[in-house]
Motif scaffolding. Structure first.
Motif, mmCIF file in Angstrom:
data_model
loop_
_atom_site.group_PDB
_atom_site.id
_atom_site.type_symbol
_atom_site.label_atom_id
_atom_site.label_comp_id
_atom_site.label_asym_id
_atom_site.label_seq_id
_atom_site.Cartn_x
_atom_site.Cartn_y
_atom_site.Cartn_z
ATOM 1 N N LEU A 179 42.908 43.102 33.833
ATOM 2 C CA LEU A 179 41.564 43.478 34.305
ATOM 3 C C LEU A 179 40.697 42.250 34.548
ATOM 4 O O LEU A 179 40.002 42.163 35.569
ATOM 5 C CB LEU A 179 40.898 44.412 33.283
ATOM 6 N N SER A 180 40.752 41.257 33.619
ATOM 7 C CA SER A 180 39.927 40.058 33.835
ATOM 8 C C SER A 180 40.448 39.289 35.038
ATOM 9 O O SER A 180 39.670 38.663 35.776
ATOM 10 C CB SER A 180 39.886 39.184 32.584
ATOM 11 N N GLY A 181 41.755 39.359 35.299
ATOM 12 C CA GLY A 181 42.345 38.651 36.445
ATOM 13 C C GLY A 181 41.924 39.261 37.773
ATOM 14 O O GLY A 181 41.574 38.538 38.717
ATOM 15 N N ILE A 182 41.958 40.598 37.863
ATOM 16 C CA ILE A 182 41.546 41.269 39.109
ATOM 17 C C ILE A 182 40.066 40.968 39.379
ATOM 18 O O ILE A 182 39.669 40.635 40.491
ATOM 19 C CB ILE A 182 41.799 42.796 39.007
ATOM 20 N N ASN A 183 39.254 41.069 38.298
ATOM 21 C CA ASN A 183 37.819 40.778 38.416
ATOM 22 C C ASN A 183 37.587 39.331 38.867
ATOM 23 O O ASN A 183 36.778 39.057 39.762
ATOM 24 C CB ASN A 183 37.168 41.021 37.045
ATOM 25 N N GLU A 184 38.339 38.390 38.280
ATOM 26 C CA GLU A 184 38.194 36.964 38.618
ATOM 27 C C GLU A 184 38.576 36.710 40.074
ATOM 28 O O GLU A 184 37.868 36.009 40.804
ATOM 29 C CB GLU A 184 39.073 36.124 37.684
#
Lengths: 252, 252
Positions: A179-184
């Motif tokens: 999730l943090s990767g997609i957001n980033e």
């Protein structure tokens, strides 16, 4: 496989619909992340460009979320395979996941090196590298302890609860990291960096809607997997009592 | 509290050291997020500026991670309080968490409105708003079902496993949202937006090290809480059998 064993397996209570929901959600995650990288981000290459980075989300979601999730619910599925084949399928799916995850990491590292971007600066990268390191260690310890025949039963019995707990913890780490990767990726790409000229993330263009939906689907898939794992009624008693038997020696 | 009950409680097996570890980690998370907003980001205000936004990470981590985590492990702690007081402490801690989370959301929404930033565009905001909505619903249903005396026992018994499962799922959602939020804040702030003139995130300045470490601590705290919840040996049998007794009527 004896008739008794088949009868026992047919009494297991994980509903087929619930299992198919997890498979279908996982499949949808792979399709959407592939569409995102392949269509909105221009496709794939292995040349140090953005097209190489595009492999990163596809391979990480496919390996650390979808393959991993399917491998850990395998023991709850009322398969008519023997325990040994289930164990081999579990280890095999996770081995594929380790390989794809390492290739996915290489895609990101190569892209950084080719574009003078430092490695491992973001919180996403910190949790991501920890997840892959723990996953690889867990796979190796699992192989030695539960597939190879020379580990003493006492050590195997002590390791099993830790193996199960670590498996779930690493899966939660994978969800957090995805999730943090997609957001980033959306923040860096849609806000004018990484060579993109799209509408900004704040305007919620179609690409952002698609990738945000991918994130939501990853979470829903993860919660369905964790629900399957947490229901004690769906445990297979045959697998619960395995620690007192040899492993590679009991192929049926 | 009878002597028998005290004796039973003293046999519970959650080690004090493990519980203190969770409390200590939670405390450290609150200190670090407070330091980050209060020192590196310039402190607090309620005027639509960046200083108002600074309340957002502090209140969300304090409420949805630390207070929530402490409230859900409460039933595993060998307290000498009666079941009724434990239940009231659980509901009370979670009520504080709901209030702080709503104030934390207002801080972000007000900041967006004052600076013409659209609401709810990022994946972080999508998972965040879902987490707070589910949490508020869970608190309200929990109050009606398990604290107020007029819910039929049959409904209470059916709701309990769902309440426990949803409680864990919402906690995992909180962890996912916190990590993507810390990552998002660092990407937006250190990369030259939001009025900041610090070194970029890629150079990993001291602020980034502190906030990345906060993210790691949040994950470790979350996994310690989930470990405490998942160990069946640490369950309190008195709480396990509560669904067949009235609740607000059994204060001792």
């Amino acid at each position: 496989m004896s008739i008794e064993c088949l009868e026992h397996k047919s009494k297991m209570r994980l509903p087929v619909s619930f299992y198919l929901l997890s498979v279908w959600l996982g499949f949808l995650c792979v399709i959407i992340v592939f569409l995102w990288s392949g269509t909105w981000r221009g496709g794939f290459a292995w040349d140090g460009s953005f097209l190489q980075f595009n492999w990163h989300p596809v391979l990480m979601v496919t390996s650390l979320v979808v393959l991993y999730g399917n491998a850990i619910v395998l023991y709850r599925v009322p398969l008519t395979w023997s325990r040994w084949w289930c164990k081999l399928a579990h280890a095999g799916l996770l081995f594929m996941a380790v390989v794809l995850a390492v290739v996915g990491l290489c895609a990101a590292f190569d892209f950084h090196s080719a574009n003078n971007i430092p490695h491992l600066y973001s919180l996403h990268s910190w949790t991501g590298i920890s997840t892959v390191a723990l996953f690889t260690l867990q796979w190796f310890v699992g192989l030695c302890a539960f597939l190879l025949p020379w580990t003493p039963l006492a050590i195997r019995a002590r390791l099993k609860p830790l193996h199960i707990w670590m498996g779930m913890a690493i899966f939660i780490l994978s969800l957090i990291t995805s999730l943090s990767g997609i957001n980033e990726k959306l923040l860096l790409t849609l806000n004018g960096r990484n060579g993109s000229n799209t509408e900004p993330y704040t305007a919620l263009p179609a690409e952002a809607l698609l990738a945000n939906s991918l994130g939501v689907l990853v979470v829903v898939f993860g919660l369905v997997v964790l629900k399957i794992l947490s229901n004690p009624k769906w445990k297979n008693p045959e697998f619960e009592n395995e620690t007192d038997r040899p492993l590679l020696t009991d192929a049926r």
